[in-house]
Scaffold this active site. Structure first.
Site, PDB file in Angstrom:
ATOM      1  N   CYS A  59      -4.887   9.246   5.404  1.00  0.00           N
ATOM      2  CA  CYS A  59      -3.472   8.414   4.719  1.00  0.00           C
ATOM      3  C   CYS A  59      -3.066   9.582   4.051  1.00  0.00           C
ATOM      4  CB  CYS A  59      -4.979   7.391   3.496  1.00  0.00           C
ATOM      5  SG  CYS A  59      -6.458   6.743   4.025  1.00  0.00           S
ATOM      6  N   PRO A  82       2.193  11.022   1.246  1.00  0.00           N
ATOM      7  CA  PRO A  82       3.518  11.565   1.212  1.00  0.00           C
ATOM      8  C   PRO A  82       2.888  13.046   2.151  1.00  0.00           C
ATOM      9  CG  PRO A  82       3.126  12.452  -0.696  1.00  0.00           C
ATOM     10  CD  PRO A  82       2.148  10.703  -0.403  1.00  0.00           C
ATOM     11  N   GLY A  83       2.520  14.069   1.932  1.00  0.00           N
ATOM     12  CA  GLY A  83       2.091  14.374   2.965  1.00  0.00           C
ATOM     13  C   GLY A  83       1.406  15.761   2.356  1.00  0.00           C
ATOM     14  N   ASN A  84       1.628  15.324   1.073  1.00  0.00           N
ATOM     15  CA  ASN A  84       1.047  17.401   0.214  1.00  0.00           C
ATOM     16  C   ASN A  84      -0.060  17.844   0.806  1.00  0.00           C
ATOM     17  OD1 ASN A  84       3.015  16.881  -0.981  1.00  0.00           O
ATOM     18  ND2 ASN A  84       2.402  15.742  -3.080  1.00  0.00           N
ATOM     19  N   LYS A  85      -1.650  16.533   1.365  1.00  0.00           N
ATOM     20  CA  LYS A  85      -2.902  17.281   1.674  1.00  0.00           C
ATOM     21  C   LYS A  85      -2.205  18.156   3.176  1.00  0.00           C
ATOM     22  CE  LYS A  85      -5.881  14.878  -1.310  1.00  0.00           C
ATOM     23  NZ  LYS A  85      -4.693  13.751  -1.729  1.00  0.00           N
ATOM     24  N   ARG A 141       6.936   5.216   3.514  1.00  0.00           N
ATOM     25  CA  ARG A 141       5.487   6.334   3.090  1.00  0.00           C
ATOM     26  C   ARG A 141       5.418   6.865   3.781  1.00  0.00           C
ATOM     27  NH1 ARG A 141       2.997   6.252  -1.966  1.00  0.00           N
ATOM     28  NH2 ARG A 141       1.592   7.714  -1.173  1.00  0.00           N
ATOM     29  N   ASP A 196      -8.546  10.119   2.342  1.00  0.00           N
ATOM     30  CA  ASP A 196      -8.382   9.813   1.201  1.00  0.00           C
ATOM     31  C   ASP A 196      -7.166   8.669   0.423  1.00  0.00           C
ATOM     32  OD1 ASP A 196      -7.358  11.105  -1.360  1.00  0.00           O
ATOM     33  OD2 ASP A 196      -5.107  11.435  -0.530  1.00  0.00           O
ATOM     34  N   CYS A 228      -8.252   9.779  -6.135  1.00  0.00           N
ATOM     35  CA  CYS A 228      -7.975  10.066  -7.894  1.00  0.00           C
ATOM     36  C   CYS A 228      -8.520   8.221  -8.640  1.00  0.00           C
ATOM     37  CB  CYS A 228      -6.461  10.769  -7.868  1.00  0.00           C
ATOM     38  SG  CYS A 228      -5.744   9.111  -7.249  1.00  0.00           S
TER      39      CYS A 228
HETATM   40  N1  SAM Z   1      -3.308  11.990   1.209  1.00  0.00           N
HETATM   41  C1  SAM Z   1      -1.758  11.792   0.600  1.00  0.00           C
HETATM   42  C2  SAM Z   1      -1.269  13.041   0.361  1.00  0.00           C
HETATM   43  O1  SAM Z   1      -2.162  14.157  -0.420  1.00  0.00           O
HETATM   44  O2  SAM Z   1      -0.218  13.327  -0.126  1.00  0.00           O
HETATM   45  C3  SAM Z   1      -2.070  10.762   0.225  1.00  0.00           C
HETATM   46  C4  SAM Z   1      -2.677   9.792   0.329  1.00  0.00           C
HETATM   47  S1  SAM Z   1      -1.992   8.076  -1.405  1.00  0.00           S
HETATM   48  C5  SAM Z   1      -3.713   8.355  -1.935  1.00  0.00           C
HETATM   49  C6  SAM Z   1      -2.230   6.937  -0.040  1.00  0.00           C
HETATM   50  C7  SAM Z   1      -1.817   6.533   1.795  1.00  0.00           C
HETATM   51  O3  SAM Z   1      -2.611   5.775   2.848  1.00  0.00           O
HETATM   52  C8  SAM Z   1      -0.836   6.276   0.720  1.00  0.00           C
HETATM   53  O4  SAM Z   1       0.615   5.847   1.190  1.00  0.00           O
HETATM   54  C9  SAM Z   1      -1.548   4.516   1.946  1.00  0.00           C
HETATM   55  O5  SAM Z   1      -0.356   4.265   2.592  1.00  0.00           O
HETATM   56  C10 SAM Z   1      -1.861   4.760   3.221  1.00  0.00           C
HETATM   57  N2  SAM Z   1      -3.109   4.340   3.749  1.00  0.00           N
HETATM   58  C11 SAM Z   1      -3.470   2.838   3.159  1.00  0.00           C
HETATM   59  N3  SAM Z   1      -4.392   2.143   3.882  1.00  0.00           N
HETATM   60  C12 SAM Z   1      -4.137   2.909   5.108  1.00  0.00           C
HETATM   61  C13 SAM Z   1      -4.765   2.467   6.754  1.00  0.00           C
HETATM   62  N4  SAM Z   1      -5.173   1.478   6.493  1.00  0.00           N
HETATM   63  N5  SAM Z   1      -4.036   3.701   8.022  1.00  0.00           N
HETATM   64  C14 SAM Z   1      -3.650   4.537   7.123  1.00  0.00           C
HETATM   65  N6  SAM Z   1      -2.697   4.706   6.083  1.00  0.00           N
HETATM   66  C15 SAM Z   1      -3.714   3.668   5.149  1.00  0.00           C
END
Ligand code: SAM
Length: 311
Positions: A117, A120-123, A146, A186, A234
């Site tokens: 997940c 935006p790609g910080n992790k 996104r 995440d 979070c």
């Molecule tokens: N890990 C990211 C970071 O640290 O920048 C933050 C992730 S954010 C909490 C969760 C992300 O998961 C969202 O962008 C959402 O659109 C995506 N997402 C939700 N369900 C998903 C799925 N089934 N497959 C892939 N991505 C998914």
């Protein structure tokens, strides 16, 4: 409304993008721009002392984080939006809590990783930095808009070991990624650990999030070679955290156990809910004490097949 005030008072965390520059380079630039580093000796200072330093951080001074090497800490609301280090992607605005899943993971140069997940790609970019752009990271994001942000940031931050995919992680075929060793999950959550206003999240919304989170985690644990699955949110709710972990543990008990993270971060005080037997093995952060977003991390590790060796 004390918690509102506290969250507003969180310091500004800045992660140095070691794929583009170095800590000493960034420090040099900051020093030339009127900032001064408040130094301390981490071997002589406890985590509690360090938290007091954050509390008392003066104007135009910054600290290095106690646990995350490449993380710098500035006074709350320090604006970086027009700072050239930021626009240049030499630094990334990333809360300490968001660094913890990567910090506690066992990834190393050469690792084969999925970020399930990713936007935006910080992790993702921290993972790429942690393995120094060697090995391979597949960063998956379902939402198109996104995904486009993810794609742009991966390039701008020079995370060259990353391949991005605009796909639903739960539909990623297991056999196509039979070599993957590490998966970060995440997922979207109630964000109750981050929101400034403590609006109640409706029970039904939490239940549906938990169901979706469990589905993602289950898929991650199903990859044949995966050694570690790091689950994080979070959210502050047990339904999205310990309960999701409990159900996954039940289903995968012959294959995975939770690593005890309680000794991983020196001086850490906040762990999972102790009404769960595994509670203390998980990490939690508390905004008011740890001075970062409310967060939860659990690390599943594959049980080594000792039984097979004995028979
Ligand atoms: N890990 C990211 C970071 O640290 O920048 C933050 C992730 S954010 C909490 C969760 C992300 O998961 C969202 O962008 C959402 O659109 C995506 N997402 C939700 N369900 C998903 C799925 N089934 N497959 C892939 N991505 C998914």
């Amino acid at each position: 409304h004390s918690s509102h005030v506290m969250k507003d008072n969180c310091p500004r965390y800045v992660r140095v993008n070691t794929l583009k520059t170095s800590l000493s380079n960034v420090q040099y630039q900051l020093d030339n721009n009127g900032w001064s580093l408040q130094e301390y000796d981490p071997t002589q200072v406890t985590y509690s002392d360090f938290l007091k330093f954050i509390q008392e951080l003066g104007e135009s001074t910054y600290l290095r984080d106690y646990h995350v090497d490449e993380l710098l800490i500035f006074p709350p609301k320090t604006p970086f939006w027009d700072n050239f280090l930021y626009t240049n992607n030499d630094i990334i605005l990333q809360d300490k809590a968001s660094c913890l899943p990567v910090l506690v993971s066992g990834i190393k140069p050469g690792s084969n990783v999925i970020d399930a997940c990713a936007a935006p790609g910080n992790k993702t970019s921290y993972i790429a930095a942690a393995i120094n752009n060697t090995g391979h990271v597949v960063a998956i994001e379902k939402d198109l808009e996104r995904y486009q942000t993810l794609q742009r940031l991966v390039v701008e931050r020079r995370a060259t070991c990353v391949t991005t995919l605009n796909q639903d992680f739960t539909r990623l075929p297991l056999d196509k990624y039979s070599q993957v060793e590490f998966i970060f999950v995440d997922p979207s959550c109630s964000s109750s650990g981050v929101n400034l206003h403590n609006d109640e999240v409706p029970e039904e919304r939490i239940r549906s999030l938990a169901c979706f989170q469990a589905h993602l985690l289950r898929h991650a644990l199903s990859f044949p070679s995966v050694q570690e699955v790091i689950y994080s949110t979070c959210s502050v709710y047990v339904q999205e955290n310990e309960e999701v972990v409990q159900n996954a543990l039940k289903e995968f008990q012959d294959q995975f156990e939770l690593e005890d993270l309680s000794e991983k971060l020196s001086g850490w005080k906040h762990f999972g809910n102790e009404s769960f037997v595994f509670g203390r093995r998980c990490l939690r952060t508390r905004t008011d004490v740890d001075k970062c977003h409310g967060f939860f991390v659990a690390k599943f590790v594959r049980i080594s097949k000792i039984c097979n060796r004995l028979t």
